[in-house]
Design a protein around this motif. Structure first.
Motif, PDB file in Angstrom:
ATOM      1  N   THR A   1      14.200   8.476   5.566  1.00 32.64           N
ATOM      2  CA  THR A   1      14.019   8.876   6.709  1.00 32.64           C
ATOM      3  C   THR A   1      14.201   7.617   7.847  1.00 32.64           C
ATOM      4  O   THR A   1      13.854   6.523   7.542  1.00 32.64           O
ATOM      5  CB  THR A   1      12.446   9.282   7.096  1.00 32.64           C
ATOM      6  N   ASP A   2      14.977   7.815   8.840  1.00 33.52           N
ATOM      7  CA  ASP A   2      15.124   6.881   9.933  1.00 33.52           C
ATOM      8  C   ASP A   2      14.003   6.939  10.783  1.00 33.52           C
ATOM      9  O   ASP A   2      13.408   7.835  10.978  1.00 33.52           O
ATOM     10  CB  ASP A   2      16.446   7.342  10.900  1.00 33.52           C
ATOM     11  N   LEU A   3      13.637   5.688  10.948  1.00 31.18           N
ATOM     12  CA  LEU A   3      12.362   5.327  11.815  1.00 31.18           C
ATOM     13  C   LEU A   3      12.734   5.044  13.203  1.00 31.18           C
ATOM     14  O   LEU A   3      12.387   3.980  13.837  1.00 31.18           O
ATOM     15  CB  LEU A   3      11.481   4.120  11.151  1.00 31.18           C
ATOM     16  N   GLU A   4      13.492   5.787  13.841  1.00 27.32           N
ATOM     17  CA  GLU A   4      14.099   5.861  15.234  1.00 27.32           C
ATOM     18  C   GLU A   4      14.566   4.417  15.497  1.00 27.32           C
ATOM     19  O   GLU A   4      14.121   3.732  16.302  1.00 27.32           O
ATOM     20  CB  GLU A   4      12.776   5.937  16.009  1.00 27.32           C
ATOM     21  N   SER A   5      15.608   4.006  14.470  1.00 26.08           N
ATOM     22  CA  SER A   5      16.197   2.787  14.570  1.00 26.08           C
ATOM     23  C   SER A   5      17.090   2.731  15.714  1.00 26.08           C
ATOM     24  O   SER A   5      17.543   3.783  16.193  1.00 26.08           O
ATOM     25  CB  SER A   5      16.860   2.446  13.232  1.00 26.08           C
ATOM     26  N   HIS A   6      17.519   1.439  16.369  1.00 24.14           N
ATOM     27  CA  HIS A   6      18.543   1.759  17.561  1.00 24.14           C
ATOM     28  C   HIS A   6      19.867   2.044  17.231  1.00 24.14           C
ATOM     29  O   HIS A   6      20.492   2.704  18.006  1.00 24.14           O
ATOM     30  CB  HIS A   6      18.559   0.075  17.937  1.00 24.14           C
ATOM     31  N   ASN A   7      20.400   1.460  16.253  1.00 22.55           N
ATOM     32  CA  ASN A   7      21.769   2.102  15.597  1.00 22.55           C
ATOM     33  C   ASN A   7      21.841   3.032  14.567  1.00 22.55           C
ATOM     34  O   ASN A   7      23.046   3.231  14.174  1.00 22.55           O
ATOM     35  CB  ASN A   7      22.542   0.814  15.145  1.00 22.55           C
ATOM     36  N   GLY A   8      20.691   3.548  14.113  1.00 29.24           N
ATOM     37  CA  GLY A   8      20.848   4.865  13.300  1.00 29.24           C
ATOM     38  C   GLY A   8      20.802   4.654  11.938  1.00 29.24           C
ATOM     39  O   GLY A   8      21.163   3.580  11.398  1.00 29.24           O
TER      40      GLY A   8
ATOM     41  N   VAL B   1       0.894  -1.163   0.244  1.00 25.79           N
ATOM     42  CA  VAL B   1      -0.060   0.018   0.129  1.00 25.79           C
ATOM     43  C   VAL B   1       0.997   1.270  -0.178  1.00 25.79           C
ATOM     44  O   VAL B   1       1.814   1.357   0.716  1.00 25.79           O
ATOM     45  CB  VAL B   1      -1.095   0.044   1.241  1.00 25.79           C
ATOM     46  N   GLY B   2       0.580   2.244  -0.768  1.00 27.36           N
ATOM     47  CA  GLY B   2       1.299   3.550  -0.837  1.00 27.36           C
ATOM     48  C   GLY B   2       2.543   3.356  -1.717  1.00 27.36           C
ATOM     49  O   GLY B   2       2.753   2.399  -2.311  1.00 27.36           O
ATOM     50  N   SER B   3       3.291   4.375  -1.855  1.00 30.18           N
ATOM     51  CA  SER B   3       4.568   4.661  -2.443  1.00 30.18           C
ATOM     52  C   SER B   3       5.738   4.593  -1.670  1.00 30.18           C
ATOM     53  O   SER B   3       6.953   4.672  -2.076  1.00 30.18           O
ATOM     54  CB  SER B   3       4.520   5.987  -3.288  1.00 30.18           C
ATOM     55  N   GLU B   4       5.823   4.492  -0.233  1.00 32.37           N
ATOM     56  CA  GLU B   4       6.868   4.297   0.589  1.00 32.37           C
ATOM     57  C   GLU B   4       7.418   2.870   0.578  1.00 32.37           C
ATOM     58  O   GLU B   4       6.624   1.928   0.630  1.00 32.37           O
ATOM     59  CB  GLU B   4       6.417   4.745   2.142  1.00 32.37           C
ATOM     60  N   VAL B   5       8.764   3.076   0.747  1.00 34.12           N
ATOM     61  CA  VAL B   5       9.571   1.578   0.834  1.00 34.12           C
ATOM     62  C   VAL B   5      10.128   1.525   2.054  1.00 34.12           C
ATOM     63  O   VAL B   5      11.033   2.528   2.153  1.00 34.12           O
ATOM     64  CB  VAL B   5      10.464   1.615  -0.608  1.00 34.12           C
ATOM     65  N   THR B   6       9.913   0.635   2.737  1.00 36.77           N
ATOM     66  CA  THR B   6      10.430   0.140   4.055  1.00 36.77           C
ATOM     67  C   THR B   6      11.503  -0.715   4.034  1.00 36.77           C
ATOM     68  O   THR B   6      11.524  -1.493   3.197  1.00 36.77           O
ATOM     69  CB  THR B   6       9.465   0.020   5.124  1.00 36.77           C
ATOM     70  N   VAL B   7      12.502  -0.522   4.875  1.00 36.66           N
ATOM     71  CA  VAL B   7      13.746  -1.381   4.919  1.00 36.66           C
ATOM     72  C   VAL B   7      14.000  -1.609   6.303  1.00 36.66           C
ATOM     73  O   VAL B   7      13.816  -0.852   7.205  1.00 36.66           O
ATOM     74  CB  VAL B   7      14.869  -0.777   4.313  1.00 36.66           C
ATOM     75  N   GLY B   8      14.250  -2.927   6.756  1.00 38.72           N
ATOM     76  CA  GLY B   8      14.543  -3.498   8.039  1.00 38.72           C
ATOM     77  C   GLY B   8      14.586  -5.013   7.911  1.00 38.72           C
ATOM     78  O   GLY B   8      14.687  -5.539   7.214  1.00 38.72           O
TER      79      GLY B   8
ATOM     80  N   MET C   1      12.341  -2.435  11.806  1.00 34.95           N
ATOM     81  CA  MET C   1      11.552  -1.287  10.919  1.00 34.95           C
ATOM     82  C   MET C   1      12.637  -0.168  11.117  1.00 34.95           C
ATOM     83  O   MET C   1      12.436   0.726  11.856  1.00 34.95           O
ATOM     84  CB  MET C   1      10.254  -0.723  11.318  1.00 34.95           C
ATOM     85  N   HIS C   2      13.432   0.131  10.135  1.00 37.35           N
ATOM     86  CA  HIS C   2      14.563   0.487  10.278  1.00 37.35           C
ATOM     87  C   HIS C   2      14.631   2.128   9.710  1.00 37.35           C
ATOM     88  O   HIS C   2      14.776   3.132  10.025  1.00 37.35           O
ATOM     89  CB  HIS C   2      16.168   0.111   9.568  1.00 37.35           C
TER      90      HIS C   2
END
Length: 176
Positions: A113-120, A73-80, A97-98
């Motif tokens: 955009t960083d999604l408040e990941s632990h290691n940045g 759904v949508g045009s965003e691409v998540t990586v994690g 969810m990085h």
């Protein structure tokens, strides 16, 4: 979609226009993919773009198309690290969810955009402020946890392949 760099490089040299039409740009290139022994138990750890685990991980560079899953759904691409991500990097330093990639609809400029990941998430060695989009242009060096990837638009990918396929420079030595 996940590709091996050698496959795309061969296609680029054989039929450049076909490759540029068939691959969804931009891409992420992961050069330093850790190699694992090809045992059934170890094959569960891996990486894919669709959340499925491959049979064997390779030390060969891998290329991920930056695009949502086919039924996403949508045009965003998540990586994690999590299976719900569009691009899955099963590495312990990558958060479930990085980060998120997004293309601005009016300008076509991509951002991460960083999604408040632990290691940045780092761009060109600089920490990206969590929640704040950082623009990406033709080529960018990114680090998610300890995983280093290159963000490449089509023209930058072509330059990358051509420069990496050049033979090493000749050494001049004196005869004795």
């Amino acid at each position: 979609m996940l590709h091996r760099l050698s496959t795309l490089a061969s296609q680029l040299l054989v039929d450049r226009e076909a490759l540029l039409r068939t691959v969804h740009w931009p891409v992420l290139v992961w050069e330093a993919v850790p190699a694992l022994a090809a045992s059934p138990r170890r094959s569960e750890a891996g990486l894919t773009q669709t959340g499925r685990r491959p049979q064997v991980r390779s030390a060969e560079p891998l290329v991920f198309e930056v695009r949502p899953r086919p039924h996403g759904v949508g045009s965003e691409v998540t990586v994690g690290r999590g299976p719900e991500c569009d691009i899955v990097l099963a590495e312990p330093t990558v958060s479930r969810m990085h980060a998120r990639f997004r293309q601005e609809p009016h300008t076509g400029v991509w951002s991460v955009t960083d999604l408040e990941s632990h290691n940045g998430t780092y761009q060109e060695g600089v920490l990206i402020v969590p929640g704040r989009a950082a623009p990406l242009f033709r080529r960018a060096s990114l680090r998610l946890g300890s995983v280093e990837v290159l963000f490449l638009q089509a023209c930058a990918f072509e330059q990358y392949v051509r420069s990496s396929s050049l033979p090493p420079p000749a050494r001049l030595t004196r005869g004795g």
